[in-house]
Design a protein around this motif. Structure first.
Motif, PDB file in Angstrom:
ATOM      1  N   GLY A  66       0.811  -1.208   0.000  1.00 30.60           N
ATOM      2  CA  GLY A  66       0.000   0.000   0.000  1.00 30.60           C
ATOM      3  C   GLY A  66       0.843   1.255   0.000  1.00 30.60           C
ATOM      4  N   THR A  67       0.189   2.397  -0.005  1.00 30.57           N
ATOM      5  CA  THR A  67       0.881   3.672   0.013  1.00 30.57           C
ATOM      6  C   THR A  67       1.458   3.926   1.405  1.00 30.57           C
ATOM      7  OG1 THR A  67      -1.085   4.906   0.688  1.00 30.57           O
ATOM      8  CG2 THR A  67      -0.749   4.587  -1.690  1.00 30.57           C
ATOM      9  N   HIS A  68       2.292   4.959   1.496  1.00 30.82           N
ATOM     10  CA  HIS A  68       2.872   5.298   2.794  1.00 30.82           C
ATOM     11  C   HIS A  68       1.782   5.618   3.815  1.00 30.82           C
ATOM     12  CE1 HIS A  68       7.156   5.330   1.878  1.00 30.82           C
ATOM     13  NE2 HIS A  68       6.865   5.872   0.716  1.00 30.82           N
ATOM     14  N   GLY A  69       0.790   6.390   3.406  1.00 33.73           N
ATOM     15  CA  GLY A  69      -0.282   6.749   4.327  1.00 33.73           C
ATOM     16  C   GLY A  69      -1.104   5.554   4.748  1.00 33.73           C
ATOM     17  N   ASP A  70      -1.413   4.704   3.799  1.00 33.91           N
ATOM     18  CA  ASP A  70      -2.200   3.508   4.091  1.00 33.91           C
ATOM     19  C   ASP A  70      -1.447   2.586   5.059  1.00 33.91           C
ATOM     20  OD1 ASP A  70      -4.395   1.485   3.406  1.00 33.91           O
ATOM     21  OD2 ASP A  70      -2.591   0.397   2.810  1.00 33.91           O
ATOM     22  N   MET A  71      -0.167   2.321   4.762  1.00 37.03           N
ATOM     23  CA  MET A  71       0.620   1.433   5.617  1.00 37.03           C
ATOM     24  C   MET A  71       0.779   2.013   7.019  1.00 37.03           C
ATOM     25  SD  MET A  71       4.594   0.197   5.225  1.00 37.03           S
ATOM     26  CE  MET A  71       4.376  -0.538   3.605  1.00 37.03           C
ATOM     27  N   THR A  72       1.133   3.293   7.090  1.00 40.67           N
ATOM     28  CA  THR A  72       1.351   3.919   8.393  1.00 40.67           C
ATOM     29  C   THR A  72       0.062   3.958   9.201  1.00 40.67           C
ATOM     30  OG1 THR A  72       3.076   5.295   7.390  1.00 40.67           O
ATOM     31  CG2 THR A  72       2.283   5.947   9.563  1.00 40.67           C
ATOM     32  N   GLY A  73      -1.062   4.233   8.538  1.00 39.76           N
ATOM     33  CA  GLY A  73      -2.346   4.275   9.231  1.00 39.76           C
ATOM     34  C   GLY A  73      -2.745   2.941   9.811  1.00 39.76           C
ATOM     35  N   ARG A  74      -2.567   1.872   9.029  1.00 35.23           N
ATOM     36  CA  ARG A  74      -2.905   0.539   9.531  1.00 35.23           C
ATOM     37  C   ARG A  74      -1.999   0.148  10.696  1.00 35.23           C
ATOM     38  NH1 ARG A  74      -2.217  -3.500   5.254  1.00 35.23           N
ATOM     39  NH2 ARG A  74      -1.078  -1.944   4.029  1.00 35.23           N
ATOM     40  N   MET A  75      -0.725   0.499  10.580  1.00 34.46           N
ATOM     41  CA  MET A  75       0.198   0.219  11.683  1.00 34.46           C
ATOM     42  C   MET A  75      -0.212   0.976  12.943  1.00 34.46           C
ATOM     43  SD  MET A  75       3.923   0.326   9.868  1.00 34.46           S
ATOM     44  CE  MET A  75       4.425  -0.892   8.652  1.00 34.46           C
ATOM     45  N   LEU A  76      -0.591   2.222  12.784  1.00 37.34           N
ATOM     46  CA  LEU A  76      -0.988   3.046  13.932  1.00 37.34           C
ATOM     47  C   LEU A  76      -2.156   2.409  14.682  1.00 37.34           C
ATOM     48  CD1 LEU A  76      -0.468   5.759  15.386  1.00 37.34           C
ATOM     49  CD2 LEU A  76      -2.022   6.829  13.759  1.00 37.34           C
ATOM     50  N   ILE A  77      -3.133   1.930  13.940  1.00 37.56           N
ATOM     51  CA  ILE A  77      -4.310   1.299  14.550  1.00 37.56           C
ATOM     52  C   ILE A  77      -3.913   0.045  15.323  1.00 37.56           C
ATOM     53  CG2 ILE A  77      -6.458   0.065  14.041  1.00 37.56           C
ATOM     54  CD1 ILE A  77      -6.758   1.988  11.606  1.00 37.56           C
ATOM     55  N   GLU A  78      -3.118  -0.832  14.686  1.00 41.86           N
ATOM     56  CA  GLU A  78      -2.770  -2.109  15.306  1.00 41.86           C
ATOM     57  C   GLU A  78      -1.802  -1.935  16.474  1.00 41.86           C
ATOM     58  OE1 GLU A  78      -4.120  -5.029  14.637  1.00 41.86           O
ATOM     59  OE2 GLU A  78      -5.420  -4.099  13.138  1.00 41.86           O
ATOM     60  N   ILE A  79      -0.828  -1.051  16.306  1.00 48.98           N
ATOM     61  CA  ILE A  79       0.154  -0.843  17.381  1.00 48.98           C
ATOM     62  C   ILE A  79      -0.523  -0.259  18.611  1.00 48.98           C
ATOM     63  CG2 ILE A  79       2.166   0.546  18.051  1.00 48.98           C
ATOM     64  CD1 ILE A  79       3.178   0.212  15.156  1.00 48.98           C
ATOM     65  N   GLU A  80      -1.471   0.645  18.402  1.00 50.34           N
ATOM     66  CA  GLU A  80      -2.183   1.221  19.540  1.00 50.34           C
ATOM     67  C   GLU A  80      -2.886   0.133  20.352  1.00 50.34           C
ATOM     68  OE1 GLU A  80      -4.838   5.123  19.969  1.00 50.34           O
ATOM     69  OE2 GLU A  80      -5.933   3.470  19.005  1.00 50.34           O
ATOM     70  N   GLN A  81      -3.492  -0.826  19.678  1.00 51.27           N
ATOM     71  CA  GLN A  81      -4.176  -1.904  20.379  1.00 51.27           C
ATOM     72  C   GLN A  81      -3.194  -2.743  21.209  1.00 51.27           C
ATOM     73  OE1 GLN A  81      -7.558  -2.255  20.568  1.00 51.27           O
ATOM     74  NE2 GLN A  81      -7.459  -0.286  19.510  1.00 51.27           N
ATOM     75  N   ASP A  96      13.968   5.237  10.881  1.00 54.06           N
ATOM     76  CA  ASP A  96      13.183   6.199  10.112  1.00 54.06           C
ATOM     77  C   ASP A  96      12.132   5.580   9.196  1.00 54.06           C
ATOM     78  OD1 ASP A  96      14.734   5.023   8.124  1.00 54.06           O
ATOM     79  OD2 ASP A  96      16.083   6.732   7.920  1.00 54.06           O
ATOM     80  N   THR A  97      11.651   4.378   9.516  1.00 55.39           N
ATOM     81  CA  THR A  97      10.676   3.722   8.649  1.00 55.39           C
ATOM     82  C   THR A  97       9.249   4.114   9.019  1.00 55.39           C
ATOM     83  OG1 THR A  97      10.420   1.792  10.074  1.00 55.39           O
ATOM     84  CG2 THR A  97      12.240   1.742   8.482  1.00 55.39           C
ATOM     85  N   ASN A  98       8.295   3.640   8.229  1.00 56.02           N
ATOM     86  CA  ASN A  98       6.887   3.842   8.579  1.00 56.02           C
ATOM     87  C   ASN A  98       6.554   3.174   9.915  1.00 56.02           C
ATOM     88  OD1 ASN A  98       6.381   5.286   6.226  1.00 56.02           O
ATOM     89  ND2 ASN A  98       5.781   3.470   5.068  1.00 56.02           N
ATOM     90  N   SER A  99       7.193   2.041  10.196  1.00 54.27           N
ATOM     91  CA  SER A  99       7.000   1.377  11.483  1.00 54.27           C
ATOM     92  C   SER A  99       7.450   2.275  12.634  1.00 54.27           C
ATOM     93  CB  SER A  99       7.794   0.067  11.523  1.00 54.27           C
ATOM     94  OG  SER A  99       7.400  -0.804  10.485  1.00 54.27           O
ATOM     95  N   THR A 100       8.559   2.976  12.428  1.00 47.36           N
ATOM     96  CA  THR A 100       9.088   3.894  13.438  1.00 47.36           C
ATOM     97  C   THR A 100       8.088   4.994  13.751  1.00 47.36           C
ATOM     98  OG1 THR A 100      11.302   3.511  12.524  1.00 47.36           O
ATOM     99  CG2 THR A 100      11.031   5.406  13.985  1.00 47.36           C
ATOM    100  N   LEU A 101       7.602   5.644  12.703  1.00 46.34           N
ATOM    101  CA  LEU A 101       6.675   6.757  12.898  1.00 46.34           C
ATOM    102  C   LEU A 101       5.369   6.288  13.527  1.00 46.34           C
ATOM    103  CD1 LEU A 101       5.920   9.714  12.569  1.00 46.34           C
ATOM    104  CD2 LEU A 101       5.156   9.195  10.243  1.00 46.34           C
ATOM    105  N   ALA A 102       4.831   5.178  13.053  1.00 39.74           N
ATOM    106  CA  ALA A 102       3.571   4.674  13.605  1.00 39.74           C
ATOM    107  C   ALA A 102       3.723   4.337  15.084  1.00 39.74           C
ATOM    108  CB  ALA A 102       3.108   3.446  12.818  1.00 39.74           C
ATOM    109  N   GLY A 103       4.820   3.689  15.451  1.00 35.95           N
ATOM    110  CA  GLY A 103       5.044   3.358  16.850  1.00 35.95           C
ATOM    111  C   GLY A 103       5.192   4.584  17.718  1.00 35.95           C
ATOM    112  N   ALA A 104       5.930   5.583  17.221  1.00 39.19           N
ATOM    113  CA  ALA A 104       6.137   6.811  17.993  1.00 39.19           C
ATOM    114  C   ALA A 104       4.837   7.585  18.174  1.00 39.19           C
ATOM    115  CB  ALA A 104       7.188   7.682  17.306  1.00 39.19           C
ATOM    116  N   LEU A 105       4.041   7.693  17.120  1.00 39.52           N
ATOM    117  CA  LEU A 105       2.778   8.431  17.214  1.00 39.52           C
ATOM    118  C   LEU A 105       1.786   7.726  18.137  1.00 39.52           C
ATOM    119  CD1 LEU A 105       2.166   9.608  13.531  1.00 39.52           C
ATOM    120  CD2 LEU A 105       2.836  11.009  15.493  1.00 39.52           C
ATOM    121  N   ALA A 106       1.689   6.405  18.005  1.00 37.37           N
ATOM    122  CA  ALA A 106       0.765   5.669  18.866  1.00 37.37           C
ATOM    123  C   ALA A 106       1.132   5.855  20.332  1.00 37.37           C
ATOM    124  CB  ALA A 106       0.776   4.186  18.493  1.00 37.37           C
TER     125      ALA A 106
END
Length: 354
Positions: A66-81, A96-106
């Motif tokens: 998926g796109t960067h936004g799609d991947m990061t968004g799905r990660m954000l949802i799952e990591i938060e849980q 500096d990956t999408n995983s990094t940003l999603a984890g930090a934001l969550a």
């Protein structure tokens, strides 16, 4: 202290191999590992856990594509849980990956302190998704472990001297990994070149998503392969697909993606490293190899300053000329630019003291 660690891509597996070991050996610390699934090919993911002895992830999210936004968004949802269920004391992210940003934001949204390893790096190119990820991650982190003084300087210029965040120069955990696993390096199965080849990696979006840049790089690699030394390319699956789609013909020695121990062997026996990766630039330096970087900027400016690395962008003639000038040149680390292999123990000790 329970630490929730987010990983999802090859460089993060390598860093975690030494940091997780140091955390487990440090009294008072425990770790829960979350693998987002960002690198889903077995040769790009599972093999690293097997080879490097990383504890199997407690949570496997299987999020990729998926796109960067799609991947990061799905990660954000799952990591938060996962965070809501695990209730960690701190969340640790790498790079500096999408995983990094999603984890930090969550974590930041849940008011869990964020620890960022490899903080403060800057390419100053906002067209790179990695640059956006690392800047935003630094901004929400409470402990920033920097690999170099350059990274410290970057954060100071961005105003971190007036923030409550802790900024520390601990050295680079990639050097820890390289030194620790150097004696276990293994030749890739079926590989028959012994030395002197030019090890090449090519996957950066700024190159693979631009047909003109990619075409120029492929042309340069073909010329180098014919006239300088054999070019060996462990090919990222996405890059292979883009090259085929564009109808380009890469006349180099293309091999399947390799595990970290095989990559170390290739680095040790190469005559030059040609790359658009961030981490591989440093890995070349750790093993005394000159590096030619096919990007317009690099985060590792100290390697440019000491002459170990040269930037050539995607200019065909510059790539070929730099390869000719640097092949088989030996690089010496006189000043221990990256901390001498003690970063992981420094990180674990500091976390235990918090």
């Amino acid at each position: 202290m329970k630490i929730l660690t987010i990983i999802g891509a090859r460089p993060q597996f390598i860093k975690a191999s030494v940091v997780s070991k140091a955390i487990l050996e440090q009294p008072g610390l425990s770790e829960v590992i979350v693998h987002t699934g960002q690198h889903f090919d077995a040769n790009m993911s599972d093999i690293f856990f097997d080879q490097l002895g990383i504890p199997k992830p407690h949570h496997q999210l299987d999020i990729h594509g998926g796109t960067h936004g799609d991947m990061t968004g799905r990660m954000l949802i799952e990591i938060e849980q996962v965070m809501l269920a695990e209730k960690p004391d701190r969340v640790l992210v790498y790079g500096d990956t999408n995983s990094t940003l999603a984890g930090a934001l969550a974590a930041a949204k849940l008011h869990i302190p964020v620890v960022h390893i490899e903080a403060g790096l800057r390419s100053f190119n906002m067209r790179m998704p990695e640059e956006i990820n690392r800047i935003l991650t630094d901004q929400v982190s409470e402990v920033l472990f920097c690999p170099t003084q350059t990274a410290i300087d970057n954060l100071q210029r961005e105003g971190f001297t007036s923030k409550s965040a802790q900024v520390l120069n601990v050295g680079d955990v990639m050097q820890d990994s390289a030194l620790f696993f150097a004696q276990r390096a293994t030749i890739p199965e079926g590989f028959d070149l012994k030395s002197g080849f030019i090890l090449t990696t090519l996957h950066r979006a700024e190159n693979t998503d631009d047909p003109l840049r990619l075409g120029a790089i492929v042309s340069a690699l073909n010329e180098i392969h014919k006239t300088v030394a054999p070019v060996v390319v462990p090919m990222h699956p996405r890059t292979r697909g883009v090259i085929a789609k564009l109808g380009l013909v890469l006349e180099a020695r293309v091999i399947a993606p390799v595990g970290y121990l095989e990559m170390i062997w290739l680095l040790q026996h190469s005559g030059l490293v040609l790359t658009d990766s961030g981490g591989v630039q440093k890995e070349a330096f750790f093993f005394g190899k000159a590096c030619v970087t096919m990007r317009d900027q690099t985060e590792w400016v100290e390697l440019l300053s000491c002459g170990a690395n040269v930037l050539v962008g995607a200019d065909r003639d510059q790539i070929v000329a730099a390869a000719r000038q640097n092949v088989n040149r030996v690089v010496i680390d006189d000043n221990q630019l990256y901390g001498g292999g003690q970063a992981a123990s420094r990180i674990a000790a500091h976390l235990a003291s918090l």
